[in-house]
Design a protein around this motif. Structure first.
Motif, short mmCIF file in Angstrom:
data_model
loop_
_atom_site.label_atom_id
_atom_site.label_comp_id
_atom_site.label_asym_id
_atom_site.label_seq_id
_atom_site.Cartn_x
_atom_site.Cartn_y
_atom_site.Cartn_z
N THR A 237 10.52 2.41 0.21
CA THR A 237 9.70 2.28 -1.00
C THR A 237 10.34 1.29 -1.96
N GLN B 230 2.24 6.95 4.86
CA GLN B 230 3.07 8.08 5.25
C GLN B 230 4.29 7.59 6.03
N ASP C 198 0.85 -1.19 0.00
CA ASP C 198 0.00 0.00 0.00
C ASP C 198 0.88 1.24 0.00
N SER C 199 0.24 2.39 -0.05
CA SER C 199 0.93 3.67 0.08
C SER C 199 0.68 4.19 1.48
N GLN D 251 3.65 -3.86 -4.01
CA GLN D 251 4.30 -2.56 -3.97
C GLN D 251 4.04 -1.85 -2.64
N VAL D 252 5.12 -1.35 -2.07
CA VAL D 252 5.04 -0.51 -0.88
C VAL D 252 5.62 0.86 -1.23
N THR D 253 4.84 1.89 -0.98
CA THR D 253 5.28 3.25 -1.25
C THR D 253 5.15 4.07 0.02
N VAL D 254 6.24 4.69 0.44
CA VAL D 254 6.26 5.49 1.66
C VAL D 254 6.54 6.94 1.28
N SER D 255 5.63 7.81 1.62
CA SER D 255 5.77 9.22 1.29
C SER D 255 6.17 10.02 2.52
#
Length: 122
Positions: A89, A13, A10-11, A117-121
Motif C-alpha cells: 500500500t 485484496q 485501485d483498492s 494510489q494503490v491500497t491492499v487490504s
C-alpha cells in the motif's frame, strides 16, 4: 521537459493483481531510464523497478522482485503487480531520466508523475 501521467491505481485484496500505466510525453532514445517508485505514509520514497527503453535491462528492489514486472511499449511504462500484500500500500510514481540528483540503478531520475494510489487490504 518530460511529463508523466500515472493511472491504474485501485483498492485490491491481498493476493490480487493490478497493472499500473504511465504515459510519457517526450521522445525517448534507446537505453533511456524509466522507473517506478512508491511512498507509503510516514516513509521515504522507495525505488522499486526500472527499465532501459528499447528492450534494455530491468531492475527490481528486493521487496518486489518476483512479484512485479516492469515493461515499456512505445511511450507507455507499465508495472504489473501480482501477489499484492498490505505492505504494498502506497502512492506509486513513475519517473524518467534527466538532469537530476536522485540516482538509482545507474540512472539520474529528474521527472516525476503525480502518483496513483494503490491500497491492499488483508
Amino acid at each position: 521537459q518530460v511529463h508523466l501521467a500515472e493511472s491504474g491505481g485501485d483498492s485490491v485484496q491481498a493476493g490480487g493483481s493490478l497493472k499500473l500505466s504511465c504515459e510519457v510525453s517526450a521522445f525517448m532514445p534507446n537505453n533511456y531510464c524509466l522507473g517506478w517508485f512508491r511512498q507509503a505514509p510516514g516513509k521515504e520514497r522507495e525505488a522499486i523497478a526500472s527499465i532501459r527503453t528499447g528492450g534494455g535491462a530491468t531492475y527490481y528492489s528486493d521487496t518486489v522482485k518476483g512479484r512485479f514486472t516492469v515493461s515499456q511499449v512505445k511511450n507507455t511504462l507499465y508495472l504489473q503487480m501480482s501477489s499484492l500484500k498490505p505492505g504494498d500500500t502506497a502512492m506509486y510514481y513513475c519517473a524518467a531520466e534527466g538532469d537530476g540528483d536522485r540516482w538509482y540503478w545507474g540512472c539520474p531520475f529528474a521527472y516525476w508523475g503525480q502518483g496513483t494510489q494503490v491500497t491492499v487490504s488483508s
